[in-house]
Design a protein around this motif. Structure first.
Motif, short mmCIF file in Angstrom:
data_model
loop_
_atom_site.label_atom_id
_atom_site.label_comp_id
_atom_site.label_asym_id
_atom_site.label_seq_id
_atom_site.Cartn_x
_atom_site.Cartn_y
_atom_site.Cartn_z
N LYS A 164 49.35 -52.78 87.43
CA LYS A 164 48.98 -52.16 86.17
C LYS A 164 48.39 -50.77 86.39
N CYS A 165 47.50 -50.64 87.35
CA CYS A 165 46.86 -49.36 87.61
C CYS A 165 47.86 -48.36 88.19
N ARG A 166 48.75 -48.82 89.05
CA ARG A 166 49.76 -47.93 89.63
C ARG A 166 50.69 -47.39 88.56
N ILE A 167 51.06 -48.23 87.60
CA ILE A 167 51.93 -47.79 86.51
C ILE A 167 51.23 -46.74 85.65
N LEU A 174 52.46 -29.67 93.82
CA LEU A 174 52.26 -30.97 94.46
C LEU A 174 52.49 -32.11 93.46
N ALA A 175 52.19 -31.88 92.19
CA ALA A 175 52.45 -32.90 91.16
C ALA A 175 53.94 -33.21 91.08
N TYR A 176 54.76 -32.17 91.11
CA TYR A 176 56.21 -32.39 91.11
C TYR A 176 56.66 -33.12 92.37
N ILE A 177 56.09 -32.70 93.52
CA ILE A 177 56.46 -33.34 94.78
C ILE A 177 56.06 -34.81 94.79
N ALA A 178 54.88 -35.09 94.24
CA ALA A 178 54.35 -36.46 94.28
C ALA A 178 55.03 -37.39 93.29
N ILE A 201 48.14 -44.92 103.07
CA ILE A 201 47.64 -46.00 102.22
C ILE A 201 47.72 -47.31 102.98
N THR A 202 46.61 -48.00 103.07
CA THR A 202 46.58 -49.27 103.79
C THR A 202 46.61 -50.47 102.85
N LYS A 203 46.25 -50.24 101.59
CA LYS A 203 46.25 -51.33 100.63
C LYS A 203 46.62 -50.79 99.26
N ALA A 204 47.65 -51.36 98.68
CA ALA A 204 48.11 -50.90 97.37
C ALA A 204 47.24 -51.47 96.27
N GLY A 205 47.04 -50.71 95.20
CA GLY A 205 46.27 -51.18 94.06
C GLY A 205 47.08 -52.12 93.19
N TYR A 229 55.91 -46.08 94.60
CA TYR A 229 54.71 -46.91 94.78
C TYR A 229 54.32 -47.64 93.50
N ALA A 230 54.74 -47.11 92.36
CA ALA A 230 54.38 -47.75 91.08
C ALA A 230 55.20 -49.01 90.83
#
Length: 319
Positions: free
Chosen positions: A179-182, A67-71, A172-176, A78-79
């Motif tokens: 900086k945190c996404r990266i 799943l890590a590879y898939i994600a 996901i309804t609201k993105a973070g 998203y980042a």
């Protein structure tokens, strides 16, 4: 209010609530598939707590890795995509489509593994990769052998049921914050990069003496891409073989009957010197799948072309 994203909190929330639930669905399906295979091969497996715990534990690790590879690709998206786009209505609709397709893929993969196991008693390997390449022959064979419409109908219906009950909790309804996404993406990318160079899927057989338990502990999707990457197949695990010393002995006996004057160079293979009238012909054949001959004037002994091939030698075609 500005979102805090310390290294500790990012590690803790590497997979936010949406990805955690996605993994629960993915791992649950993999768990059920292993249970099916254990029940299927129960006559060939000594089932006990130690065997089950080790098989499901190693399997869980490969589920995480798969799943890590898939994600990795969606998390990269998203980042780096701006927050206003991620929070838009169009993006939310796209999330639903991608999530539905993800469910279709993993459920279709599970059903395909059951079909593949029925034929080979193995997880996906390079044969499955060949199936993807030679689709015309394979699809025709599948259509003739299995009730395709009910199978695909069942896959679609099961996907709809899971999608209906999970879509509002998964998407996901609201993105973070950016900086945190990266940071989340970099942590996951580092993990995948390290695993790509350090995890050797072939060594899983060292943990089990039973080949069925070894196969059950794997993850089919991971196996498929691993087989494509390594571009090899374990012939001995798929076809009946004989002891190599026994086969070599049979070959040497057969050659001595055909060529009474043959002189073997050692006791380990069929490397030999033969005499054809007044012309000496030297043919060296061994289990390394190669032949070498003497000077260009020597006559090539046909026995070499017949027995030099490793497949013929090891599989005991000549007995």
């Amino acid at each position: 209010m500005k979102e805090k994203c310390s290294p500790k909190s990012c590690l803790k929330r590497l997979f936010d609530s949406a990805w955690t639930r996605i993994f629960i669905i993915f791992a649950s399906l993999a768990f059920l598939l292993r249970v099916v295979f254990f029940v299927w091969q129960r006559a060939d497996i000594e089932i006990n707590f130690f065997t089950l715990s080790k098989a499901f534990g190693i399997g869980f690790f490969y589920d995480i890795l798969t799943l890590a590879y898939i994600a990795l690709i969606p998390l990269a998206y998203y980042a780096f995509v701006p927050t206003r786009i991620l929070n838009s209505t169009k993006q939310q609709k796209a999330n639903k489509v991608f999530y539905f397709l993800f469910l279709v893929v993993i459920i279709f993969s599970a059903v395909s593994e059951i079909v593949f196991w029925d034929e080979f008693q193995m997880r996906f390997n390079f044969i499955a990769v060949d199936y993807l390449i030679y689709t015309t022959e394979v699809v025709g064979n599948i259509v003739e052998s299995y009730p395709i419409i009910p199978i695909f109908g069942g896959i679609f219906a099961f996907t709809l049921v899971i999608f209906h009950f999970t879509k509002n909790k998964i998407l996901i309804t609201k993105a973070g914050s950016f900086k945190c996404r990266i940071k989340k993406f970099l942590v996951l990318a580092s993990f995948c990069l390290i695993a790509f160079w350090t995890v050797d899927n072939g060594k899983i057989t060292h943990f089990f003496s039973n080949k069925y338990v070894s196969e059950i502990s794997r993850n089919g999707i991971y196996q498929l891409f691993s087989a494509y990457r390594n571009n090899e197949i374990d012939y001995d695990s798929l076809y009946i073989t004989r002891d190599e010393k026994e086969v070599i002995g049979n070959l040497r006996a057969s050659l001595q009957k055909q060529e009474p004057s043959v002189k073997f160079l050692n006791e380990d293979d069929i490397a030999r010197i033969t005499f054809n009238g007044s012309i000496q012909s030297t043919c060296v054949a061994n289990t390394k799948n190669r032949c070498s001959y003497g000077d260009a004037q020597f006559v090539i002994n046909l026995v070499c072309s017949s027995f030099c091939d490793d497949t013929h030698v090891r599989r005991g075609i000549v007995v």
